[in-house]
Design an enzyme around this catalytic site. Structure first.
Site, mmCIF file in Angstrom:
data_model
loop_
_atom_site.group_PDB
_atom_site.id
_atom_site.type_symbol
_atom_site.label_atom_id
_atom_site.label_comp_id
_atom_site.label_asym_id
_atom_site.label_seq_id
_atom_site.Cartn_x
_atom_site.Cartn_y
_atom_site.Cartn_z
ATOM 1 N N ASP A 123 -0.619 -1.130 -11.454
ATOM 2 C CA ASP A 123 -0.776 -2.666 -11.239
ATOM 3 C C ASP A 123 0.107 -3.166 -10.231
ATOM 4 O OD1 ASP A 123 -2.447 -4.675 -11.270
ATOM 5 O OD2 ASP A 123 -1.529 -5.460 -12.990
ATOM 6 N N GLY A 124 -0.439 -3.991 -9.110
ATOM 7 C CA GLY A 124 0.480 -4.728 -8.407
ATOM 8 C C GLY A 124 0.488 -4.207 -7.013
ATOM 9 N N ASN A 125 -0.579 -3.584 -6.598
ATOM 10 C CA ASN A 125 -0.698 -3.165 -5.241
ATOM 11 C C ASN A 125 -0.915 -4.238 -4.273
ATOM 12 O OD1 ASN A 125 -0.085 -0.620 -6.248
ATOM 13 N ND2 ASN A 125 -2.635 0.164 -5.782
ATOM 14 N N SER A 164 -6.276 -3.723 -20.624
ATOM 15 C CA SER A 164 -7.217 -3.888 -19.642
ATOM 16 C C SER A 164 -8.272 -2.758 -19.729
ATOM 17 C CB SER A 164 -6.749 -3.765 -18.085
ATOM 18 O OG SER A 164 -5.805 -4.912 -17.855
ATOM 19 N N ARG A 173 -14.829 -5.858 -7.015
ATOM 20 C CA ARG A 173 -13.944 -6.263 -5.862
ATOM 21 C C ARG A 173 -14.378 -6.390 -4.552
ATOM 22 N NH1 ARG A 173 -7.665 -4.486 -7.231
ATOM 23 N NH2 ARG A 173 -7.898 -4.972 -9.298
ATOM 24 N N ASN A 219 -13.667 -2.576 -11.302
ATOM 25 C CA ASN A 219 -13.172 -2.624 -10.198
ATOM 26 C C ASN A 219 -14.180 -2.494 -9.022
ATOM 27 O OD1 ASN A 219 -10.114 -0.702 -10.770
ATOM 28 N ND2 ASN A 219 -10.490 -2.949 -10.869
ATOM 29 N N TRP A 220 -15.548 -2.534 -9.588
ATOM 30 C CA TRP A 220 -16.520 -2.539 -8.694
ATOM 31 C C TRP A 220 -16.670 -3.915 -8.052
ATOM 32 C CZ3 TRP A 220 -18.138 1.860 -6.506
ATOM 33 C CH2 TRP A 220 -17.825 3.176 -7.130
HETATM 34 C C1 FPP Z 1 -4.276 -2.543 -9.304
HETATM 35 O O1 FPP Z 1 -3.378 -3.098 -8.299
HETATM 36 C C2 FPP Z 1 -4.695 -1.086 -8.608
HETATM 37 C C3 FPP Z 1 -6.009 -0.485 -8.519
HETATM 38 C C4 FPP Z 1 -7.080 -1.320 -9.049
HETATM 39 C C5 FPP Z 1 -6.191 0.618 -7.572
HETATM 40 C C6 FPP Z 1 -5.178 1.713 -7.689
HETATM 41 C C7 FPP Z 1 -5.712 2.855 -6.873
HETATM 42 C C8 FPP Z 1 -4.737 3.500 -6.207
HETATM 43 C C9 FPP Z 1 -3.130 3.512 -6.236
HETATM 44 C C10 FPP Z 1 -5.197 4.456 -5.425
HETATM 45 C C11 FPP Z 1 -5.840 5.586 -6.117
HETATM 46 C C12 FPP Z 1 -5.995 6.865 -5.346
HETATM 47 C C13 FPP Z 1 -5.164 7.953 -5.765
HETATM 48 C C14 FPP Z 1 -5.227 9.224 -4.869
HETATM 49 C C15 FPP Z 1 -4.697 7.917 -7.287
HETATM 50 P P1 FPP Z 1 -4.239 -4.429 -8.111
HETATM 51 O O2 FPP Z 1 -4.987 -4.111 -6.665
HETATM 52 O O3 FPP Z 1 -5.077 -5.117 -9.154
HETATM 53 O O4 FPP Z 1 -2.725 -5.457 -7.643
HETATM 54 P P2 FPP Z 1 -2.852 -7.110 -8.007
HETATM 55 O O5 FPP Z 1 -2.572 -7.335 -9.244
HETATM 56 O O6 FPP Z 1 -1.307 -7.072 -7.524
HETATM 57 O O7 FPP Z 1 -3.915 -7.690 -7.051
#
Ligand code: FPP
Length: 233
Positions: A20-22, A189, A71, A68-69
């Site tokens: 989480d956190g991307n 989650s 989003r 996640n769909w």
């Molecule tokens: C949660 O962060 C992350 C996800 C829902 C997606 C994670 C997916 C990847 C890292 C790519 C997958 C690909 C491979 C090859 C494993 P968030 O988007 O909810 O972050 P936020 O809480 O800061 O908004």
């Protein structure tokens, strides 16, 4: 990817990551959320490579949930495209790949080349000992409903815990020892609900793209401090 070097004698045998956190990582840099996921894949690779050097039997990553769909389409497509490129690369070096790849989740929404590649990777790596579970279109509740339906379809009208375990997507993985969640939120989650029963939970504020081998080691060191009683004394 290196094979096991037996340098993790006291476990954990199976670690799962909630990446989480991307999105926040990207926002902090004034970048679109998709860039956060791109750097998230870099972190995923570094963590997986590190886990391959430890004596871990299974590692699980929560890549895309049943929720996640919801989003924006652009973000969903970006995540799935990142997954496609990673899987295409795995296929190219399939003979050297250290893990058995297992997709946790319902593959129904995936079709065409993506679906074929997922099934091919699972089939080609089936005999490898160590497992990489990629949770894709995965939800813990969905997994339990799916397991119940499998058992009903097999003719059972009462079930045991072992029957349920054997019908989960994780049926070939060892028991889950440790769940690591990045990004500061203190929740599960809908991840591995059954398997989490006696797993140790490790939360960190670090955002997933900043997470790496040193943080994996810190989580494992913390795991070794825990007293696991499994309901006993
Ligand atoms: C949660 O962060 C992350 C996800 C829902 C997606 C994670 C997916 C990847 C890292 C790519 C997958 C690909 C491979 C090859 C494993 P968030 O988007 O909810 O972050 P936020 O809480 O800061 O908004």
């Amino acid at each position: 990817m290196a094979d096991t070097t037996k340098n993790n004698p006291t476990g954990p045998r199976h670690i799962a990551f909630i990446m989480d956190g991307n999105g926040r990582w990207a926002k902090e840099r004034g970048l679109p959320r998709e860039h956060g996921h791109r750097f998230g894949v870099k972190a995923f690779r570094a963590v997986l490579d590190h886990c391959a050097t430890l004596d871990i039997d299974a590692v699980t990553f929560y890549a895309f949930s049943t929720e996640n769909w919801k989003r924006p389409k652009r973000e969903v497509n970006a995540i799935l495209r990142l997954m496609d490129s990673y899987l295409a690369e795995c296929e190219k070096k399939i003979d050297d790949y250290a893990f058995r790849i297992v997709f946790l989740g319902d593959k129904a929404p995936f079709e065409g080349a993506r679906r074929t590649r997922m099934e091919r990777l699972e089939a080609h790596t089936r005999t490898r000992r160590r497992i990489l579970n990629i949770a894709l279109n995965y939800g813990g509740r969905d997994e339990l409903v799916h397991a119940c339906n499998l058992l009903l379809a097999s003719g059972k009208n009462t079930v045991t815990a072992a029957d349920i375990e054997g019908a989960l997507y994780t049926k070939d993985s060892p028991p889950l020892d440790l769940i690591v969640r990045t990004g500061g939120d203190l929740r599960i989650s809908n991840f591995l609900l059954w398997q989490a029963a006696y797993a140790e939970l490790y939360f960190t504020d670090i955002l997933w793209p900043d997470f790496g081998p040193a943080e994996v080691d810190a989580a494992i060191a913390e795991f070794h401090q825990r007293k696991r009683r499994f309901g006993g004394v």
